[in-house]
Design a protein around this motif. Structure first.
Motif, PDB file in Angstrom:
ATOM      1  N   LYS A  13       0.861  -1.192   0.000  1.00 44.97           N
ATOM      2  CA  LYS A  13       0.000   0.000   0.000  1.00 44.97           C
ATOM      3  C   LYS A  13       0.891   1.233   0.000  1.00 44.97           C
ATOM      4  O   LYS A  13       1.737   1.399   0.881  1.00 44.97           O
ATOM      5  CB  LYS A  13      -0.902   0.006   1.251  1.00 44.97           C
ATOM      6  N   LEU A  54     -10.974  -2.733   2.926  1.00 46.90           N
ATOM      7  CA  LEU A  54     -11.336  -1.357   3.279  1.00 46.90           C
ATOM      8  C   LEU A  54     -10.355  -0.368   2.649  1.00 46.90           C
ATOM      9  O   LEU A  54     -10.667   0.807   2.491  1.00 46.90           O
ATOM     10  CB  LEU A  54     -11.355  -1.182   4.801  1.00 46.90           C
ATOM     11  N   LEU A  55      -9.173  -0.832   2.341  1.00 40.70           N
ATOM     12  CA  LEU A  55      -8.203  -0.043   1.588  1.00 40.70           C
ATOM     13  C   LEU A  55      -7.901  -0.799   0.296  1.00 40.70           C
ATOM     14  O   LEU A  55      -7.930  -2.039   0.286  1.00 40.70           O
ATOM     15  CB  LEU A  55      -6.915   0.150   2.381  1.00 40.70           C
ATOM     16  N   LYS A  56      -7.623  -0.054  -0.739  1.00 38.01           N
ATOM     17  CA  LYS A  56      -7.301  -0.705  -2.017  1.00 38.01           C
ATOM     18  C   LYS A  56      -5.793  -0.898  -2.089  1.00 38.01           C
ATOM     19  O   LYS A  56      -5.050   0.086  -1.972  1.00 38.01           O
ATOM     20  CB  LYS A  56      -7.751   0.161  -3.203  1.00 38.01           C
ATOM     21  N   GLU A  71     -13.073  -7.423  -5.979  1.00 37.65           N
ATOM     22  CA  GLU A  71     -14.185  -6.535  -5.608  1.00 37.65           C
ATOM     23  C   GLU A  71     -15.512  -7.292  -5.688  1.00 37.65           C
ATOM     24  O   GLU A  71     -16.428  -7.058  -4.903  1.00 37.65           O
ATOM     25  CB  GLU A  71     -14.192  -5.322  -6.552  1.00 37.65           C
TER      26      GLU A  71
ATOM     27  N   ILE B 516     -17.296   5.648  -3.423  1.00 46.25           N
ATOM     28  CA  ILE B 516     -16.951   4.723  -2.330  1.00 46.25           C
ATOM     29  C   ILE B 516     -15.980   3.654  -2.831  1.00 46.25           C
ATOM     30  O   ILE B 516     -15.015   3.307  -2.156  1.00 46.25           O
ATOM     31  CB  ILE B 516     -18.212   4.069  -1.729  1.00 46.25           C
ATOM     32  N   ARG B 517     -16.236   3.165  -4.033  1.00 49.53           N
ATOM     33  CA  ARG B 517     -15.389   2.080  -4.554  1.00 49.53           C
ATOM     34  C   ARG B 517     -13.973   2.528  -4.853  1.00 49.53           C
ATOM     35  O   ARG B 517     -13.044   1.741  -4.772  1.00 49.53           O
ATOM     36  CB  ARG B 517     -16.010   1.533  -5.835  1.00 49.53           C
ATOM     37  N   HIS B 518     -13.810   3.784  -5.233  1.00 49.08           N
ATOM     38  CA  HIS B 518     -12.485   4.236  -5.663  1.00 49.08           C
ATOM     39  C   HIS B 518     -11.746   5.046  -4.614  1.00 49.08           C
ATOM     40  O   HIS B 518     -10.705   5.620  -4.914  1.00 49.08           O
ATOM     41  CB  HIS B 518     -12.595   5.025  -6.976  1.00 49.08           C
ATOM     42  N   HIS B 519     -12.291   5.085  -3.431  1.00 48.58           N
ATOM     43  CA  HIS B 519     -11.582   5.814  -2.376  1.00 48.58           C
ATOM     44  C   HIS B 519     -11.399   4.919  -1.164  1.00 48.58           C
ATOM     45  O   HIS B 519     -12.297   4.142  -0.820  1.00 48.58           O
ATOM     46  CB  HIS B 519     -12.356   7.088  -1.978  1.00 48.58           C
ATOM     47  N   ASP B 520     -10.242   5.045  -0.545  1.00 50.12           N
ATOM     48  CA  ASP B 520      -9.995   4.281   0.670  1.00 50.12           C
ATOM     49  C   ASP B 520     -10.895   4.777   1.784  1.00 50.12           C
ATOM     50  O   ASP B 520     -11.272   5.951   1.815  1.00 50.12           O
ATOM     51  CB  ASP B 520      -8.526   4.446   1.107  1.00 50.12           C
TER      52      ASP B 520
END
Lengths: 242, 524
Positions: A13, A54-56, A71, B516-520
C-alpha cells in the motif's frame, strides 16, 4: 493447523516514501491465533484494513479460504469473517441491542445469535442502554460482540484489549486463546505488546516500517535472541516504542 | 483589546482548514449576485441607493440565518467532534472558552457586515446610481445587519453547544429563517415579528416601496420604525449572551445534561464484572424495519420535518387571510402562499439536513470499517437514498395535508384541486433527484453543515435557472417545478420531467457508488 486460511502475496500500500505496507507475504494457518505484532505506526492496522478490502492495495493479492479476493467476491468472503478494526464502530444514539440488531440484519442472522454474543461478552444486562453512555471497556466488548456475530470462521481483531481494565484484559485474552478450540475459529489479533502475544498466539508475524520482518511460531521467534523480548527488540530496531 | 485579539487568534488556529470563512464568502457573493444582477437597469438608477436599502435586508433575511447556522455549527462542532471540552477546561477558565466563541463570531459578523456595506456602496458607484448615498441610512443599515446577525450567531452557537448533534442547530436555523421570512409579509402581526429574532431583518426595515400593478416600481420612501424592534434586538442580545453563558456554565465536558435542574435518576444496572447473580436471558427479536430506518431512531431530524411545513402553513395562511383583496383564487392562491418560499428556499436545505444526518452516521468514528464489511455499496447507497426519499415524501405530504386543513379553515367551499396529487407526485420525484444530489454531497463532504449550505445555494440556483426557462437544468429546479411552487397553472411536460428526474437520481447514485469504490475508507 496445516492449510493457510489467509495468504497475501507482495501486498503493498502506497508508493515511494509514502509506502505504508511493503510487499507483505502473510501465511496464516487455519485454526490458530495469529499475533500480528509491531510498534506503533508499523502498518498493522493498514494491513488488516487491506485484508478486509477497506483499503485498495497498490499491488499484491489477498487469498481467503483458497479464493483470490476481488471486488466482486469480497463480500461473500467477508460473510465468514468478523472484525474489529481501530476502535469499536457503533451508532451512539442507539442501544447496544439495536446496534447488534443492525449487524444481524445486514448479515441476515437469526435473533438468537444476538443473545449468544451478548452473553459471551457479558453485556446482556446493559443491552438497553444507549452506547454513547457505555464506558470505554463496554464499547470494546460491544465491538467484540459485533465481530463475533454469525460465528465467523476468521476473526480479525485490532488491539482488542484497548480500554479494558486488567480483569477485562485477562478475560479477553483467555477468550481469544480458546476460540480456535471451542469455536474452530482462526483469530488474527494485532498488538504492540509482546507480552500479550506470548499469552495468546500460536503464530506470530512481526511488522516494522511496513515490512514483515518475521513470521513463524512463538518458539521460532525465541530462537532469534536470548529471550522473546530480546528477539523482538532486535528485529524491530530496539529503540522504538512498542 | 490584547485579550480579544489573543482569543480570536486562538479560535482562528483551531478553525484552520475548516473552510469556515469560505461559508461566509460564498453567502456574501450570493447576496451580492442576487441583489446586484439588475442593479444597472436604467429604470432603477434614479432610486438605486434607496432600492438597495430595500432589497438587501430582504435577501439577508433569507440567506444570512442559514449562513450563520452553518458558520456557528462549524465553529462549535470542532470541539464536540474532537472531544476537546475536557482538555480545554483544564487549561482555560470556562468563561474564557465561552468568550472565545463569542468573540470569534463577533469578529466574523463584523467583517461580514462591513464587507456587505462596502460592496453595495462600491457597486452603487460602479453602476452609476444617481446622486450620493444617504450615509446615515447606510450606517443604520450596517448597524442593523450587524446586530441582528450577531444575535442570530449567539442563538445558533448556543444550540450548537447544547446539542452535539448538529442536525438540531441546522434545523433550528432553517425553521427560524423560514418564520422570519414569512413574518416579513405579515405586518399585521408586529409583536410576533419582534419576538422572533429571525424576523428582525424585516421588522427593522426602514425603506418602503411605492409600487402598483400598472406602473410597477415608482420609487422608494423612508418609513419610521415605531414598532420598538430596537428594544427587542437589545433585549435578545442580553438574553442570549447571559442565557448562553448560563447554559455553557452548567454543561458537562461530555455534553449538556440539564444537570442543574432536571437530572434523571440513574437506572439500576448490574456491574457485569462484579455481580455474580446470573441474569435471566430473554430472547431478543429482530425488528422488521429496514436497517437504514433503524439507524435513524430517536433522530432529531423529525423536529424540522414537523415544524418547517407547519410554519409555512400557519404564516402562509395568515398572510393569505390578510390579503384576500389581492389573492382571489382561493385554493390556488393559498398554494403559492404555502409552497413558494418553502419549496425554493427551505426544502432543499431540509433535504440537505436529512442527507447529512444519514451519512454522518457512517462518517462518525470508525463506522465505515463496520458497514463496508457487512453490506454491499449498492445496497448501502440505495438504502440512504430511499430513506431520504421517504422522509422527503412525508415532508411534502405533510405540507399538502396542512394545505388542505388550512384551506378548510379558511372556509373554501370549492373542492380541493384535483391536481394536488399530481403536484405531490412530481414534487416527490424531483425531490428524489435532490435527495440523490444531497446524499452525494454529504458522502463526499464529511462536514454536516457545508452540504446544507450548498443545498440553499442549489435552491437559489434552481430559482435562477427556472427564471431563465431552463427548468430541467438542476435537480433543485425539478422539485420546485414539480410542486408548481410559484405557479399552480404551470404546464409540465411529464415525460421530460420524469426523464430528467430519473437521470439526476441515477447520475448521483452511480457517482456515490464510484466514489466509495475508488476511495480508501477514512475514519475519524
Amino acid at each position: 493447523m496445516n492449510t493457510n486460511i489467509i495468504e497475501t502475496d507482495s501486498l503493498t500500500k502506497g508508493v515511494g516514501s509514502q509506502t505504508r505496507v511493503n510487499h507483505i507475504d502473510l501465511r496464516i494457518p487455519e485454526g490458530c491465533v495469529y499475533g500480528f505484532l509491531g510498534p506503533n505506526g508499523a502498518g498493522k492496522t493498514t494491513t488488516l484494513k487491506l485484508l478486509l478490502g477497506l483499503l485498495k492495495p497498490t499491488a499484491g493479492t489477498i487469498t481467503f479460504f483458497g479464493q483470490k479476493m476481488t471486488e466482486q467476491n469480497r463480500l461473500s468472503i467477508l460473510k465468514y469473517t468478523g472484525s474489529l478494526i481501530e476502535s469499536p464502530s457503533f451508532y451512539g444514539h442507539l442501544t447496544g441491542l439495536e446496534n447488534l440488531q443492525i449487524i444481524a440484519k445486514l448479515k441476515k442472522l437469526p435473533a438468537g445469535e444476538i443473545t449468544n454474543v451478548l452473553q459471551t461478552v457479558r453485556l446482556y444486562e446493559q443491552k438497553d442502554k444507549k452506547v454513547k453512555q457505555y464506558s470505554l471497556g463496554m464499547k470494546q466488548r460491544l465491538g467484540i460482540a459485533m465481530a463475533l456475530l454469525g460465528n465467523p470462521r476468521v476473526l480479525i481483531l485490532d488491539e482488542p484489549t484497548n480500554g479494558l481494565d486488567p480483569a477485562g484484559i485477562q478475560e479477553i485474552r483467555e477468550f481469544i486463546k480458546n476460540l480456535p478450540i471451542i469455536r474452530q475459529m482462526t483469530v488474527i489479533v494485532s498488538s504492540h505488546l509482546l507480552s500479550e502475544m506470548e499469552q495468546m498466539a500460536d503464530m506470530v508475524g512481526i511488522i516494522n516500517h511496513g515490512s514483515l520482518i518475521f513470521q513463524g511460531t512463538m518458539a521460532a521467534l525465541e530462537t532469534q535472541g536470548e529471550s522473546l523480548e530480546d528477539a523482538f527488540l532486535k528485529l524491530t530496531g530496539g529503540g522504538e516504542s512498542l | 483589546m490584547n485579550y480579544l485579539f489573543k482569543t480570536i487568534s486562538l479560535e482562528l488556529k483551531k478553525t484552520k482548514r475548516r473552510g469556515i470563512w469560505m461559508v461566509l464568502t460564498i453567502f456574501l457573493l450570493l447576496i451580492t449576485g442576487w441583489t446586484g444582477y439588475n442593479m444597472n437597469d436604467e429604470r432603477f438608477l434614479g432610486f438605486g441607493w434607496m432600492m438597495t436599502l430595500y432589497n438587501v435586508p430582504l435577501i439577508n433575511a433569507i440567506l444570512i440565518p442559514t449562513a450563520i447556522a452553518v458558520f456557528a455549527s462549524r465553529i462549535v462542532d470542532i470541539e464536540h467532534k474532537g472531544n476537546t471540552w475536557k482538555m480545554l477546561e483544564t487549561m482555560q477558565p470556562k468563561f474564557e472558552i465561552y468568550l472565545g466563541k463569542v468573540f470569534y463570531g463577533f469578529a466574523a459578523i463584523l467583517i461580514f457586515s462591513t464587507a456587505e456595506l462596502i460592496i453595495f456602496l462600491a457597486m452603487g458607484y460602479a453602476v452609476g446610481f444617481h446622486g450620493t448615498p444617504d450615509l446615515w441610512a447606510y450606517g443604520l443599515f450596517f448597524v442593523q445587519t450587524f446586530s441582528i446577525s450577531f444575535n442570530l450567531y449567539l442563538l445558533q452557537m448556543i444550540v450548537s453547544l447544547i446539542f452535539s448533534n448538529q442536525a438540531v442547530a441546522l434545523c433550528t436555523g432553517l425553521c427560524g429563517s423560514m418564520a422570519g421570512l414569512f413574518l416579513m409579509y405579515v405586518p399585521q402581526w408586529p409583536f410576533l415579528r419582534n419576538m422572533v429574532p429571525w424576523g428582525h431583518y424585516g421588522a427593522s426595515m426602514f425603506v418602503g416601496m411605492d409600487w402598483n400593478k400598472e406602473e410597477n416600481i415608482k420609487g422608494f420612501y423612508y418609513m419610521s420604525q415605531n414598532n420598538g424592534v430596537v428594544f427587542f434586538i437589545i433585549g435578545w442580545f442580553f438574553v442570549l449572551m447571559l442565557g448562553g453563558w448560563l447554559v455553557f456554565r452548567h454543561m458537562d465536558t461530555d455534553g449538556f445534561h440539564f444537570s442543574f435542574k432536571y437530572r434523571r435518576p440513574p437506572k439500576h444496572t448490574t456491574n457485569e464484572l462484579t455481580d455474580n447473580a446470573s441474569p435471566s436471558y430473554k430472547p431478543v427479536k429482530l425488528p422488521h424495519l429496514p436497517v437504514e430506518l433503524l439507524k435513524i431512531r430517536r433522530a432529531p431530524i423529525w423536529l424540522a420535518f414537523i415544524v418547517l411545513p407547519l410554519i409555512s402553513a400557519v404564516i402562509g395562511t395568515g398572510n393569505y387571510l390578510n390579503n384576500l383583496e389581492i389573492l382571489t383564487s382561493t385554493w390556488y392562491s393559498l398554494w403559492t402562499q404555502h409552497a413558494l418560499f418553502f419549496c425554493y428556499f427551505f426544502m432543499p436545505p431540509l433535504v440537505g439536513v436529512y442527507a447529512s444526518y444519514l451519512w454522518r452516521l457512517e462518517h462518525n468514528g470508525t463506522n465505515w470499517n463496520m458497514i463496508l464489511v457487512n453490506t454491499s455499496v449498492w445496497r448501502l447507497v440505495l438504502g440512504k437514498v430511499m430513506v431520504c426519499a421517504a422522509i422527503t415524501f412525508l415532508t411534502l405530504g405533510w405540507l399538502c395535508l396542512l394545505y388542505i386543513i388550512c384551506g378548510l379553515y379558511a372556509g373554501f367551499t370549492e373542492p380541493v384541486p384535483a391536481e394536488l396529487l399530481e403536484w405531490l407526485a412530481c414534487g416527490v420525484l424531483g425531490g428524489i433527484a435532490v435527495c440523490a444530489a444531497q446524499c452525494f454531497l454529504s458522502l463526499v463532504i464529511r462536514s454536516f453543515a457545508i452540504p446544507i449550505g450548498m443545498a440553499l445555494v442549489g435552491g437559489f440556483a434552481g430559482l435562477a435557472v427556472t427564471a431563465k426557462g431552463h427548468y430541467y437544468l438542476l435537480p433543485y429546479s425539478l422539485m420546485s417545478m414539480g410542486m408548481r411552487a410559484n405557479n399552480p397553472d404551470l404546464n409540465v411536460n411529464i415525460t421530460t420531467f420524469v426523464s430528467y428526474s430519473i437521470f439526476f437520481t441515477l447520475l448521483f447514485y452511480l457517482l456515490m457508488i464510484w466514489y466509495i469504490r475508488h476511495h480508501d475508507v477514512r475514519t475519524q
